[in-house]
Every structure is written in structure tokens, then in C-alpha cells.
Design a protein around this motif. Structure first.
Motif, PDB file in Angstrom:
ATOM      1  N   PHE A 212     -54.449  31.713  54.833  1.00 19.60           N
ATOM      2  CA  PHE A 212     -54.696  33.104  54.189  1.00 19.60           C
ATOM      3  C   PHE A 212     -55.071  34.036  55.234  1.00 19.60           C
ATOM      4  CE2 PHE A 212     -55.487  31.244  50.104  1.00 19.60           C
ATOM      5  CZ  PHE A 212     -54.639  32.237  49.270  1.00 19.60           C
ATOM      6  N   GLU A 213     -54.876  33.519  56.591  1.00 21.13           N
ATOM      7  CA  GLU A 213     -55.237  34.582  57.827  1.00 21.13           C
ATOM      8  C   GLU A 213     -54.277  35.634  57.898  1.00 21.13           C
ATOM      9  OE1 GLU A 213     -55.800  34.063  62.655  1.00 21.13           O
ATOM     10  OE2 GLU A 213     -55.322  32.580  61.350  1.00 21.13           O
ATOM     11  N   PRO A 214     -53.248  35.625  57.718  1.00 24.32           N
ATOM     12  CA  PRO A 214     -52.151  37.058  57.562  1.00 24.32           C
ATOM     13  C   PRO A 214     -52.646  37.969  56.504  1.00 24.32           C
ATOM     14  CG  PRO A 214     -50.916  34.872  57.725  1.00 24.32           C
ATOM     15  CD  PRO A 214     -52.188  34.521  57.350  1.00 24.32           C
ATOM     16  N   ALA A 215     -53.278  37.500  55.462  1.00 20.82           N
ATOM     17  CA  ALA A 215     -53.576  38.452  54.218  1.00 20.82           C
ATOM     18  C   ALA A 215     -54.934  38.873  54.634  1.00 20.82           C
ATOM     19  CB  ALA A 215     -53.627  37.592  53.050  1.00 20.82           C
ATOM     20  N   LEU A 216     -55.861  38.205  55.309  1.00 15.03           N
ATOM     21  CA  LEU A 216     -57.153  38.683  55.793  1.00 15.03           C
ATOM     22  C   LEU A 216     -57.157  39.556  56.944  1.00 15.03           C
ATOM     23  CD1 LEU A 216     -58.888  35.228  55.712  1.00 15.03           C
ATOM     24  CD2 LEU A 216     -59.486  36.581  54.024  1.00 15.03           C
ATOM     25  N   ILE A 217     -56.140  39.673  57.856  1.00 13.99           N
ATOM     26  CA  ILE A 217     -55.904  40.483  58.741  1.00 13.99           C
ATOM     27  C   ILE A 217     -55.496  41.477  58.128  1.00 13.99           C
ATOM     28  CG2 ILE A 217     -54.721  40.910  60.932  1.00 13.99           C
ATOM     29  CD1 ILE A 217     -54.713  37.947  61.462  1.00 13.99           C
ATOM     30  N   LYS A 218     -54.416  41.651  57.204  1.00 11.27           N
ATOM     31  CA  LYS A 218     -53.922  42.961  56.721  1.00 11.27           C
ATOM     32  C   LYS A 218     -54.954  43.560  56.047  1.00 11.27           C
ATOM     33  CE  LYS A 218     -50.177  44.165  53.625  1.00 11.27           C
ATOM     34  NZ  LYS A 218     -49.034  43.746  52.750  1.00 11.27           N
TER      35      LYS A 218
END
Length: 372
Positions: A212-218
Motif C-alpha cells: 500500500f506504499e504508493p497509495a499512502l504516499i499519494k
């Protein structure tokens, strides 16, 4: 009330019936033979014996026919009700459970329970069709509108790209909705049984958090992982538990404001592992906490003023999977204070469980789950 039930069972017991029939036969056979027979002339004794025995047989046959007819009337009425339920969808019918035979009373009670269950399932079916139609129509209408604008030439070149991107987004949403509906259907049908194996829940949680790292960064969110021990081996269906945690984390991201955090935890108490997904979002009111497990319940209505698009089936799937494991899940929240979802898993026990080969287990009955 208890004394009334005991008296009712006594009156319907075979022992009492046998005693009553024996007393009647004894009084109509023994007493005439014992008191009347010696006073008769020898020529009349044979006739009297035949008459008394014939009368006793008639009494016995009448008693059997009476019971048979009473049972037949009740069972015939119950069969008509089952026929009406199957042909006319008449679920409001109810039969009287008063019968001379306990087995017949059990049949009548089963008919009433079946009618109530059919009625409940029919209501669920109608609600599901209505909700599914609404959820499917919304993205389809949006896709149709944007594609029509592109085909008609009413949209500019810049708008065409924008409209096509929106149409693609709605198509993905529609695909996710249908996939969730199919998943829930497979879970409800029982054709996708639980196959528990040994795995480390802490490692699984860490892997899901990384995905989920990309969604968290976004969304500028931070995720914290906290384990009470380095390794925590559980005995469950790994793929389905991954689905559970993924759905819970996805919900936490959707309903968390930017620059907040999400906490994933695991702890152990006795023979259970407790997995926690906590967010600091808008929370769920006490009134709505019992509704979030329902199919097509859109959680954004209760948790956030932010408009989020989802299938409304994520938490229904989560609840179904946890129930099939024989475990429990609950939510702790209040309006404006975030939401904490906690579910249990059974710790792996090498004396009870096989670590290398999964074993299909049957989902527990509803009555078993209600006792937890």
C-alpha cells in the motif's frame, strides 16, 4: 411456563398413552370376564367372550385410526403450506403447532421455521437486487454519458481525454464491484471452503503494508506496524486472511484525512492472535456500527464527509471470511475519533494442526457464532 411445557410433554408421551389404552382395554375386557363371566350360563359364555374380544379390537383399531387421522390432517396442512411457499411465494402462512404427536409437532415447527427463513431470504434477495441494480447503474450511466459526448463530437480534444479517463475509471470501479459480488456469492455458496495452514501473521501484515506504499504516499499518510512478538504463527486460510487485512487497510486509507496515520498491530492472548487495524479518520457512530457489515452499505455516509467510491461489499466479505473461520471481528469507534477494527485468529498448535497440508474445515453454524 416450564410446568406447562412439562405437562404438555407428559400428555403427549407414549408411556401415558400406553397406560390409558391399557386401562381402557383392561376395564372393558378383564372386569367383564372376571365379574360377569362366572354368572352366565355355560351356553352364553362363548358368545360373551367373542363380543368382549371383538369390542376390545374395535377400541384398539379406533384409537389407531384416530391418531393416524389427526397426524394426517396436520401433515397434510403443513405440506400445503410448503407447496404455497414454493409456488405462490406465500411466506406469511403459519400453522398451529398443537398436535397429538411430538414428531408431528416438530414437523409443524420446522414448516414455520422454513416459512420464516424463506420470507427472510426473499427480503434479502429483493434488497440485494435493488442495491446491486443501483450500484451497477451508477457507473454505467456515467460511462454512457461520457462516451456519448466523445462520439457526438461535442467534447473538445482536451475534454475527450478527460472523459475517456473518467470512463476508464468507472469501468475499473464496475469491474471491482462485479468481482466483489462474485467473491461474496462464492463465499455464501460454500463452494470456496476454508483451507487453513500455518503462516506468520506478522510477516503477512508487513507485506500488505508494503504493497500500500504508493497509495499512502499519494495521500500523505503514514503507516505504523507494531507486533507484540517477533513471530506469530496462526492456523487459518492465508489467502482469505490477506483479503481481510487488505480490505481493512484499504478502508482505513479511504477514510483517513491526509497527513494522518494508520496503525497495524498483532498481539497474543491465550490461544488467540488479535489483529488490529486502526485509523484516525472520521469514525463511525454507534448507530451505524451494526450496519457496516451489510451488503452495499456505503461507509462514507457514516464515516466521512469525503465522497469515496467503493463497492459497499468490502466489510461484508471481511465479516463472512472471519465467520467461516469461526472467529470474531468487531469495531471500536465513535464519531470523529477514528475507527479500530479487531479480529481474532487461532494460534498454530503443533499438537492439533498440520503445518504442511491444509485441511478443509466446515464453516460454523450461526448458533455457534452467536455464542462467541
Amino acid at each position: 411456563m416450564a410446568e406447562k411445557k412439562r405437562l404438555k410433554r407428559l400428555l403427549k408421551s407414549y408411556i401415558l398413552r400406553t397406560v390409558i389404552v391399557s386401562v381402557i382395554l383392561f376395564s372393558t375386557v378383564f372386569f367383564p370376564l372376571y365379574y360377569v363371566y362366572p354368572t352366565l350360563v355355560p351356553e352364553s359364555r362363548g358368545v360373551i367372550v367373542v363380543v368382549i374380544v371383538f369390542s376390545a379390537l374395535l377400541e384398539l383399531i379406533a384409537y389407531i385410526l384416530f391418531l393416524h387421522y389427526a397426524v394426517y390432517i396436520k401433515v397434510n396442512g403443513a405440506s400445503k403450506i410448503l407447496t404455497n411457499m414454493a409456488t405462490d411465494q406465500s411466506y406469511d402462512l403459519k400453522v398451529s403447532e398443537n398436535a397429538l404427536d411430538n414428531s408431528v409437532e416438530n414437523v409443524l415447527e420446522a414448516v414455520n421455521v422454513t416459512a420464516e427463513e424463506y420470507k427472510r431470504l426473499e427480503q434479502i434477495r429483493k434488497s440485494f437486487v435493488a442495491n446491486a441494480s443501483h450500484e451497477l447503474r451508477s457507473p454505467l450511466t456515467s460511462i454512457q454519458g461520457f462516451l456519448q459526448a466523445v462520439l457526438d463530437g461535442t467534447a473538445s480534444d482536451e475534454d475527450r481525454i478527460k472523459y475517456l479517463e473518467i470512463a476508464l475509471s468507472e469501468t475499473k470501479r464496475l469491474n471491482a464491484l462485479i468481482t466483489s459480488m462474485l467473491d461474496l456469492s462464492r463465499l455464501d455458496s460454500g463452494k470456496n471452503p476454508i483451507v487453513p495452514t500455518k503462516f506468520d501473521i506478522n510477516e503477512t501484515i508487513s507485506d500488505i503494508a508494503a504493497k500500500f506504499e504508493p497509495a499512502l504516499i499519494k495521500k500523505a499518510l503514514q503507516i505504523n506496524v507494531d507486533f507484540s512478538r517477533d513471530n506469530c504463527y496462526v492456523y487459518a486460510d492465508k489467502d482469505k486472511i490477506i483479503r481481510v487485512i487488505t480490505n481493512l487497510v484499504d478502508n482505513a486509507i479511504k477514510y483517513s484525512p491526509s497527513y494522518s496515520r494508520i496503525i497495524l498491530m498483532s498481539s497474543v492472548h491465550e490461544n488467540k492472535a488479535y489483529v488490529t487495524v486502526k485509523d484516525f479518520g472520521y469514525g463511525i457512530s454507534q448507530k451505524d456500527q451494526m450496519l457496516i457489515w451489510d451488503k452495499f452499505y456505503m461507509t462514507d455516509k457514516s464515516r466521512s464527509p469525503v465522497k469515496t467510491k467503493g463497492s459497499g461489499l468490502g466489510l461484508s466479505i471481511v465479516k463472512k471470511i472471519i465467520d467461516e473461520h469461526g472467529e470474531v471481528i468487531w469495531v471500536e469507534s465513535s464519531r470523529g475519533a477514528g475507527a479500530t477494527f479487531i479480529f481474532t485468529l487461532t494460534l498454530f498448535d503443533e499438537n492439533k494442526h498440520k503445518s504442511n497440508v491444509g485441511t478443509v474445515i466446515k464453516a460454523p453454524e450461526k448458533s455457534d457464532l452467536s455464542e462467541k
